[in-house]
Scaffold this active site. Structure first.
Site, PDB file in Angstrom:
ATOM      1  N   GLU A  31      -1.799  66.756  27.402  1.00 45.49           N
ATOM      2  CA  GLU A  31      -2.471  67.414  28.527  1.00 45.49           C
ATOM      3  C   GLU A  31      -2.277  68.911  28.419  1.00 45.49           C
ATOM      4  OE1 GLU A  31      -1.359  66.262  32.538  1.00 45.49           O
ATOM      5  OE2 GLU A  31      -1.393  64.145  32.011  1.00 45.49           O
ATOM      6  N   ARG A  62      -8.014  59.801  26.428  1.00 47.95           N
ATOM      7  CA  ARG A  62      -6.775  59.294  26.998  1.00 47.95           C
ATOM      8  C   ARG A  62      -7.046  58.884  28.444  1.00 47.95           C
ATOM      9  NH1 ARG A  62      -2.022  62.533  29.530  1.00 47.95           N
ATOM     10  NH2 ARG A  62      -0.637  60.808  30.060  1.00 47.95           N
ATOM     11  N   TRP A  72      -6.930  68.474  29.821  1.00 48.69           N
ATOM     12  CA  TRP A  72      -6.961  67.955  31.181  1.00 48.69           C
ATOM     13  C   TRP A  72      -7.930  68.817  31.974  1.00 48.69           C
ATOM     14  CZ3 TRP A  72      -4.761  63.612  33.226  1.00 48.69           C
ATOM     15  CH2 TRP A  72      -5.020  63.422  34.593  1.00 48.69           C
ATOM     16  N   GLN A 111      -6.898  58.883  39.638  1.00 45.46           N
ATOM     17  CA  GLN A 111      -7.684  60.097  39.832  1.00 45.46           C
ATOM     18  C   GLN A 111      -9.173  59.917  39.554  1.00 45.46           C
ATOM     19  OE1 GLN A 111      -4.461  62.449  37.536  1.00 45.46           O
ATOM     20  NE2 GLN A 111      -5.311  63.937  38.948  1.00 45.46           N
ATOM     21  N   ASN A 165       3.653  58.425  31.954  1.00 49.65           N
ATOM     22  CA  ASN A 165       3.227  59.811  32.017  1.00 49.65           C
ATOM     23  C   ASN A 165       4.211  60.611  32.869  1.00 49.65           C
ATOM     24  OD1 ASN A 165       1.148  62.027  31.721  1.00 49.65           O
ATOM     25  ND2 ASN A 165       1.414  61.961  33.938  1.00 49.65           N
ATOM     26  N   GLU A 224      -7.389  65.269  42.675  1.00 54.56           N
ATOM     27  CA  GLU A 224      -6.117  65.864  42.304  1.00 54.56           C
ATOM     28  C   GLU A 224      -5.059  65.380  43.299  1.00 54.56           C
ATOM     29  OE1 GLU A 224      -5.386  67.329  39.490  1.00 54.56           O
ATOM     30  OE2 GLU A 224      -3.342  67.532  40.217  1.00 54.56           O
ATOM     31  N   TRP A 225      -4.770  64.077  43.213  1.00 52.59           N
ATOM     32  CA  TRP A 225      -3.796  63.421  44.080  1.00 52.59           C
ATOM     33  C   TRP A 225      -4.067  63.768  45.546  1.00 52.59           C
ATOM     34  CZ3 TRP A 225      -1.862  59.699  41.227  1.00 52.59           C
ATOM     35  CH2 TRP A 225      -1.851  59.866  39.852  1.00 52.59           C
TER      36      TRP A 225
END
Ligand SMILES: *[C@@H]1O[C@H](CO)[C@@H](O)[C@H](O)[C@H]1NC(C)=O
Ligand SMILES: *[C@@H]1O[C@H](CO)[C@@H](O)[C@H](O)[C@H]1NC(C)=O
Ligand SMILES: *[C@@H]1O[C@H](CO)[C@@H](O)[C@H](O)[C@H]1NC(C)=O
Ligand SMILES: *[C@@H]1O[C@H](CO)[C@@H](O)[C@H](O)[C@H]1NC(C)=O
Ligand SMILES: *[C@@H]1O[C@H](CO)[C@@H](O)[C@H](O)[C@H]1NC(C)=O
Ligand SMILES: *[C@@H]1O[C@H](CO)[C@@H](O)[C@H](O)[C@H]1NC(C)=O
Ligand SMILES: *[C@@H]1O[C@H](CO)[C@@H](O)[C@H](O)[C@H]1NC(C)=O
Length: 570
Positions: A439, A132, A485, A78, A223, A492-493
Site C-alpha cells: 500500500e 490486492r 492505495w 471498504q 493487514n 474510509e472506515w
C-alpha cells in the site's frame, strides 16, 4: 486502511492523551521549565523545528524486473457492501457502524459485491498485472467458525472475482484479515483476546487455501496488525472498542495474532504448498522513523526504538529471532520484577514463529521525524499512542511537502521513506524474503465539483514509484510488486467518503456508484505498462519536467484529510 497516523492524530488524540497521561505522569521530569520551553517552541511554530535536511533525490529512469506486479489495493469492508446479502454474517465493523448516531457507509460501500467485474475492468484498463483485495471472513463463515457452516454464496463471490481477475491477466494477492472480524467471535469469545482465535483463524485460512488456493498464489494473513490492535484493543476507539488495554491487553492480543499468523503459514507450508506452490506472508504498517539529527546517536537510537515499537513488534518475531525486540522487552517489562506485560514466547514458540513468512508486505505512506527527549510535552503521536516507548518524541519536517491541512501528518509526502524502510528491514532481519509494497497513496478532502486532475496524486506516484525503482536499481532490493492505495474512492472506515484516495473518482450521489478515472489513473497505467520509467518514454519525460515542482508544497494544495476523520469522534 492506510492512515494510521491521521486516524490517531485527528480522531482520538484527546482520549489517547488522557490514557497516555494516566500512564506516564509518574515519569514527569523534574525540570518542568525545560519542558515548558520545549512546548512553547512547539506551539510557536514549526519553523523552530530542526529539519532533517534529507537530500532530495534526483529523478532516475529505470524499469522493474520481469514479473513485477503492478496493482491496486482494496479491503472488503471498504468496497464490498452487501453487508448482510446472501447469508453474510455481521462483522465488528458492521456492528459498530449500525450503532446509533453513525452512518453505516459500509452497508453498500462501492457495491463491489455486485460490481466486481467493473472493478476488474478498471484495473485492466490501467494495464494492471495484479489486484490486492481482502476476503471478508463473515462472508465465508457467517459466525466465524466451520461449525457454524460455510456460506456457499460467499465462496461463489470470491470464485467469480478471482476468475474475472485471471481472465484479465491480473494476479490476485489476497489478504485474509483486513479487520472485519465476525462479530460472533467477538461477542462469544472476546475476539483476538482469546487464544482460541489461533484455531478459528487457522480453520478460516485453511478454508481459503482449499477453496481458492488453486488460483491464488499470494496470501497475506493480516493487514497492519498494529493498526487494528492498538486502536481496537488498546485505546478502544475503533471496533471492537475494548477500552484501556494499552498497558497489557494490546500486547496479549498481538501475541495471539502473531501466533495465528504463524499457524496459518505452517498450515500452508505443511499441507498446501507442495500442491499449490504459492507463498504466504503478512502485511505490516511501516511508517519510517527518521532521526532528526542523524549525527546525534541519541536521536538515532530514539528513531530505532520507534521502529521497534511499530514495525519490529511484528517483524522481529517473524523475520528476526522469533522474539520481541529488546527495546520493547526492556521498556515494557523492565527489570522483570513485575508480571511481564509484554508476553513471553517459549523457545518452541520462537522456533515456530521465526521465519514463518515467504514475503514481507509493507504499507509505506509517510515518515515521522524522531528525536530523543524525556519530556512529556508537547503531546505527540508517541506520547498519546505509544506511551511505553520512552525517551523518544516525534514531529515532522516543515520542509517535507505536505497538503493544505498540515495538522494531519498523513499528508507529508516523503518518498524516500520507502528506500530507508527497505534498507532498515533488510539490514535488521535475518530471514531474507522478497518485498511487496502492498500500500501507498495520498488522500484528499472530498471536493465539489471533484477535481479530476489530481496533480498531488500524480506527483505522489511519480516520486514514490521512482523511489521503488531506486531501491531496486541502486540498492538491489528484491521488490516484486507495487500496489497503489487505492483503485477507487471507497469507504474510509468511519469517515465514509469524505476522504478520497482513489485513482478513480467514485460518485456516491449516483445510485450506480459510477467510477471515473482521474488523471492519476492514466499516469499510473502508463508507468505500469512500461514497467516504470524507461528512458525516453513520454511519461518519464513528463515526470522529469515535474520533478522539482513535485518537491514543493504547490501540487499538494488540494489535499488534506478533513477533521473528525476518526469514527471514535463521530
Ligand atoms: C475463549 O474461547 C473459547 C471457545 O473456543 C471459550 O470456551 C472460552 O470461554 C473463551 N474465553 C473467554 C475468556 O471468553
Ligand atoms: C516447510 O515445508 C517443507 C516441505 O515439507 C519442510 O521441509 C520444512 O521443514 C517446512 N518448514 C518449516 C519451518 O516447518
Ligand atoms: C547534531 O548532533 C551532533 C552530535 O551530537 C551535534 O554536534 C550537532 O550540533 C547536532 N546538529 C544540530 C543541527 O543540532
Ligand atoms: C532520558 O533519560 C535516560 C535515563 O535517565 C537517559 O539515559 C537519557 O540520556 C535521557 N535522554 C535525553 C535525551 O535526555
Ligand atoms: C493538470 O494540471 C496540470 C497542472 O496545472 C497541467 O499541466 C495539466 O495539463 C493538466 N492535465 C490535464 C489532463 O488537464
Ligand atoms: C454524480 O451523480 C449524480 C446523479 O447521477 C449527478 O447528478 C452528478 O452530476 C454526478 N457528479 C459527477 C461529478 O459526475
Ligand atoms: C449504470 O451502470 C451500468 C453498468 O455500467 C450502465 O449500463 C448503466 O447505463 C448505468 N446507469 C446509469 C443511470 O448511469
Amino acid at each position: 486502511m492506510p492512515k494510521t497516523r491521521e486516524m490517531l492524530f485527528v480522531g482520538f488524540f484527546l482520549l489517547a492523551a488522557a490514557v497516555a497521561h494516566s500512564e506516564i505522569c509518574t515519569d514527569l521530569p523534574e525540570d518542568i521549565s525545560a519542558e515548558a520551553r520545549e512546548y512553547s517552541q512547539h506551539v510557536q511554530g514549526i519553523s523552530k523545528r530542526q529539519p532533517s535536511s534529507y537530500p532530495k533525490e534526483p529523478f532516475i529512469s529505470g524499469t522493474v524486473p520481469p514479473g513485477f506486479l503492478w496493482g491496486t489495493s482494496t479491503a472488503a469492508y471498504q468496497v464490498e457492501g452487501g453487508w448482510n446479502t446472501d447469508g453474510k454474517g455481521e462483522s465488528i465493523w458492521d456492528h459498530y457502524a449500525h450503532r446509533s448516531g453513525r452512518t453505516p457507509w459500509g452497508d453498500t460501500a462501492t457495491d463491489s459485491y455486485h460490481k466486481y467485474a467493473t472493478d476488474v475492468q478498471l484495473g485492466a484498463d490501467m494495464g494492471m498485472t495484479a489486484y490486492r483485495f481482502s476476503i471478508s471472513w463473515p462472508r465465508l463463515l457467517p459466525d466465524g467458525t466451520l461449525a457454524g457452516g460455510v456460506n456457499q454464496a460467499g465462496v461463489d463471490y470470491y470464485n467469480k472475482l478471482i476468475d474475472e481477475l485471471i481472465a484479465h491477466k491480473m494476479e490476485p494477492l489476497v489478504t485474509m484479515y483486513h479487520w472485519d472480524l465476525p462479530q460472533a467471535l467477538q461477542t462469544k469469545y472476546g475476539g483476538w483476546t482469546n487464544e482460541s482465535m489461533v484455531d478459528y483463524f487457522n480453520d478460516y485460512a485453511t478454508l481459503c487455501y482449499q477453496k481458492f488456493g488453486d488460483r491464488v498464489k499470494r496470501w497475506a494473513t493480516f493487514n497492519e496488525p498494529w493498526s487494528f490492535i492498538v486502536p481496537g484493543y488498546g485505546l478502544g476507539v475503533s471496533p471492537p472498542q475494548m477500552l484501556f488495554g494499552m498497558r497489557r491487553r494490546q500486547y496479549e492480543v498481538a501475541h495471539v495474532v502473531i501466533k495465528a499468523h504463524a499457524r496459518a503459514w505452517h498450515t500452508y507450508n505443511d499441507t498446501f504448498r507442495a500442491q499449490q506452490g504459492g507463498e504466504v506472508g503478512i502485511v505490516l504498517g511501516a511508517p519510517w522513523g527518521q532521526p532528526r539529527n542523524t549525527s546525534d546517536p541519541r536521536d538515532v537510537q530514539a528513531a530505532d526504538n520507534f521502529e521497534q515499537f511499530f514495525l519490529g513488534w511484528f517483524a522481529n518475531p517473524i523475520y528476526g529471532n522469533g522474539d520481541y525486540p529488546d527495546a520493547m522487552k526492556q521498556m515494557i517489562n523492565g527489570d522483570g520484577t513485575e508480571k511481564p506485560r509484554l508476553p513471553v514466547f517459549t523457545e518452541a514458540e520462537k522456533a515456530y514463529v521465526r521465519g514463518a513468512a515467504d514475503f514481507a508486505g509493507l504499507n509505506m505512506y509517510s515518515a515521522y521525524l524522531i528525536y530523543a527527549s524525556n519530556h512529556t510535552l508537547p503531546l505527540d503521536f508517541i506520547s498519546a499512542v505509544i506511551p511505553d516507548l520512552k525517551g523518544a518524541k516525534d514531529t515532522e519536517d516543515p520542509t517535507w511537502p505536505h497538503g493544505s491541512s498540515s495538522s494531519t501528518v498523513l499528508s507529508y509526502v516523503v518518498p524516500w521513506n520507502i528506500r530507508e524502510q527497505l534498507r532498515y528491514f533488510s539490514e535488521k532481519y535475518s530471514h531474507k524474503v522478497p518485498f511487496y509494497i502492498t500500500e501507498t497513496g495520498i488522500s484528499e478532502k472530498e471536493q465539489f465539483p471533484p477535481n479530476m486532475n489530481d496533480t498531488w496524486r500524480q506527483c505522489y506516484y511519480m516520486l514514490y514509484v521512482d523511489e521503488a525503482i531506486r531501491a531496486i536499481k541502486l540498492d538491489g532490493r528484491d521488490v516484486r510488486g507495487f500496489f497503489a492505495w487505492t483503485l477507487m474512492d471507497n469507504i474510509e472506515w468511519g469517515s465514509g467518503h469524505s476522504v478520497r484516495l482513489g485513482l478513480h473518482y467514485t460518485n456516491f450521489s449516483d445510485p450506480n456508484l459510477t467510477r471515473t478515472p482521474r488523471v492519476s489513473a492514466k499516469l499510473y497505467g502508463d508507468i505500469a505498462r512500461s514497467g516504470g520509467f524507461p528512458e525516453g518514454a513520454a511519461h518519464s519525460k513528463h515526470t522529469q519536467e515535474w520533478w522539482d515542482w513535485c518537491h514543493t508544497m504547490e501540487p499538494y494544495k488540494g489535499t488534506g484529510t478533513g477533521a473528525g476523520w476518526y469514527p471514535g469522534m463521530h
